[in-house]
Design a protein around this motif. Sequence first.
Motif, PDB file in Angstrom:
ATOM      1  N   LEU A  87       0.831  -1.200   0.000  1.00 25.47           N
ATOM      2  CA  LEU A  87       0.000   0.000   0.000  1.00 25.47           C
ATOM      3  C   LEU A  87       0.869   1.255   0.000  1.00 25.47           C
ATOM      4  O   LEU A  87       1.704   1.429   0.878  1.00 25.47           O
ATOM      5  CB  LEU A  87      -0.932  -0.001   1.231  1.00 25.47           C
ATOM      6  CG  LEU A  87      -1.897   1.157   1.367  1.00 25.47           C
ATOM      7  CD1 LEU A  87      -2.928   1.143   0.250  1.00 25.47           C
ATOM      8  CD2 LEU A  87      -2.577   1.120   2.722  1.00 25.47           C
ATOM      9  N   VAL A  88       0.659   2.121  -1.001  1.00 28.17           N
ATOM     10  CA  VAL A  88       1.454   3.353  -1.086  1.00 28.17           C
ATOM     11  C   VAL A  88       0.594   4.603  -0.934  1.00 28.17           C
ATOM     12  O   VAL A  88       1.116   5.684  -0.683  1.00 28.17           O
ATOM     13  CB  VAL A  88       2.277   3.431  -2.405  1.00 28.17           C
ATOM     14  CG1 VAL A  88       3.324   2.336  -2.430  1.00 28.17           C
ATOM     15  CG2 VAL A  88       1.386   3.372  -3.612  1.00 28.17           C
ATOM     16  N   ALA A  89      -0.740   4.466  -1.091  1.00 30.83           N
ATOM     17  CA  ALA A  89      -1.637   5.623  -0.920  1.00 30.83           C
ATOM     18  C   ALA A  89      -3.017   5.131  -0.514  1.00 30.83           C
ATOM     19  O   ALA A  89      -3.508   4.138  -1.022  1.00 30.83           O
ATOM     20  CB  ALA A  89      -1.722   6.427  -2.209  1.00 30.83           C
ATOM     21  N   ASP A  90      -3.624   5.845   0.434  1.00 31.37           N
ATOM     22  CA  ASP A  90      -4.966   5.549   0.909  1.00 31.37           C
ATOM     23  C   ASP A  90      -5.650   6.883   1.147  1.00 31.37           C
ATOM     24  O   ASP A  90      -5.338   7.586   2.110  1.00 31.37           O
ATOM     25  CB  ASP A  90      -4.899   4.722   2.195  1.00 31.37           C
ATOM     26  CG  ASP A  90      -6.251   4.188   2.629  1.00 31.37           C
ATOM     27  OD1 ASP A  90      -7.247   4.439   1.934  1.00 31.37           O
ATOM     28  OD2 ASP A  90      -6.302   3.517   3.671  1.00 31.37           O
ATOM     29  N   VAL A  91      -6.571   7.264   0.229  1.00 28.94           N
ATOM     30  CA  VAL A  91      -7.153   8.606   0.238  1.00 28.94           C
ATOM     31  C   VAL A  91      -8.665   8.513   0.058  1.00 28.94           C
ATOM     32  O   VAL A  91      -9.160   7.667  -0.680  1.00 28.94           O
ATOM     33  CB  VAL A  91      -6.550   9.445  -0.923  1.00 28.94           C
ATOM     34  CG1 VAL A  91      -7.179  10.814  -0.985  1.00 28.94           C
ATOM     35  CG2 VAL A  91      -5.048   9.558  -0.777  1.00 28.94           C
ATOM     36  N   ASP A  92      -9.391   9.390   0.745  1.00 29.97           N
ATOM     37  CA  ASP A  92     -10.827   9.546   0.503  1.00 29.97           C
ATOM     38  C   ASP A  92     -11.034  10.832  -0.268  1.00 29.97           C
ATOM     39  O   ASP A  92     -10.436  11.859   0.036  1.00 29.97           O
ATOM     40  CB  ASP A  92     -11.600   9.643   1.824  1.00 29.97           C
ATOM     41  CG  ASP A  92     -11.753   8.301   2.497  1.00 29.97           C
ATOM     42  OD1 ASP A  92     -11.648   7.270   1.794  1.00 29.97           O
ATOM     43  OD2 ASP A  92     -11.982   8.268   3.710  1.00 29.97           O
ATOM     44  N   GLY A  93     -11.866  10.777  -1.301  1.00 32.70           N
ATOM     45  CA  GLY A  93     -12.127  11.967  -2.097  1.00 32.70           C
ATOM     46  C   GLY A  93     -13.197  11.697  -3.123  1.00 32.70           C
ATOM     47  O   GLY A  93     -13.727  10.611  -3.231  1.00 32.70           O
ATOM     48  N   MET A  94     -13.519  12.710  -3.881  1.00 31.93           N
ATOM     49  CA  MET A  94     -14.540  12.613  -4.939  1.00 31.93           C
ATOM     50  C   MET A  94     -13.845  12.212  -6.188  1.00 31.93           C
ATOM     51  O   MET A  94     -14.206  11.674  -7.057  1.00 31.93           O
ATOM     52  CB  MET A  94     -15.268  13.926  -5.123  1.00 31.93           C
ATOM     53  CG  MET A  94     -16.076  14.363  -3.936  1.00 31.93           C
ATOM     54  SD  MET A  94     -17.423  13.296  -3.530  1.00 31.93           S
ATOM     55  CE  MET A  94     -18.699  13.951  -4.506  1.00 31.93           C
TER      56      MET A  94
END
Length: 94
Positions: A87-94
């Motif tokens: 895992l290199v990125a874990d983001v919440d967004g639209m």
Amino acid sequence: MEIDFSIGNIPAKLRRGWFWGGMKLVTPSESLWLQHPLQPSTHWSFRLTRSWQRTVAGHRVRVEKTRPLLGAGIRSQGYRVFVDGELVADVDGM
């Protein structure tokens, strides 16, 4: 929305257009569509989690998108990026 991460020594971005839903994996040398805005599956899916896998410079890159059950078009969605299973990125967004 843009998510910055690295694929080995290569800088990369995951770009998603909120209006048309297109999603690209962009490196300095190439740009790969994960979700093209003209494909019906970009706009119509009943799955809550979708994933795409590509190979960039000999590395396996997997992108997972998780959407909420209700109101998916107006609520935040989760994006996770894995490079070679890490895992290199874990983001919440639209």
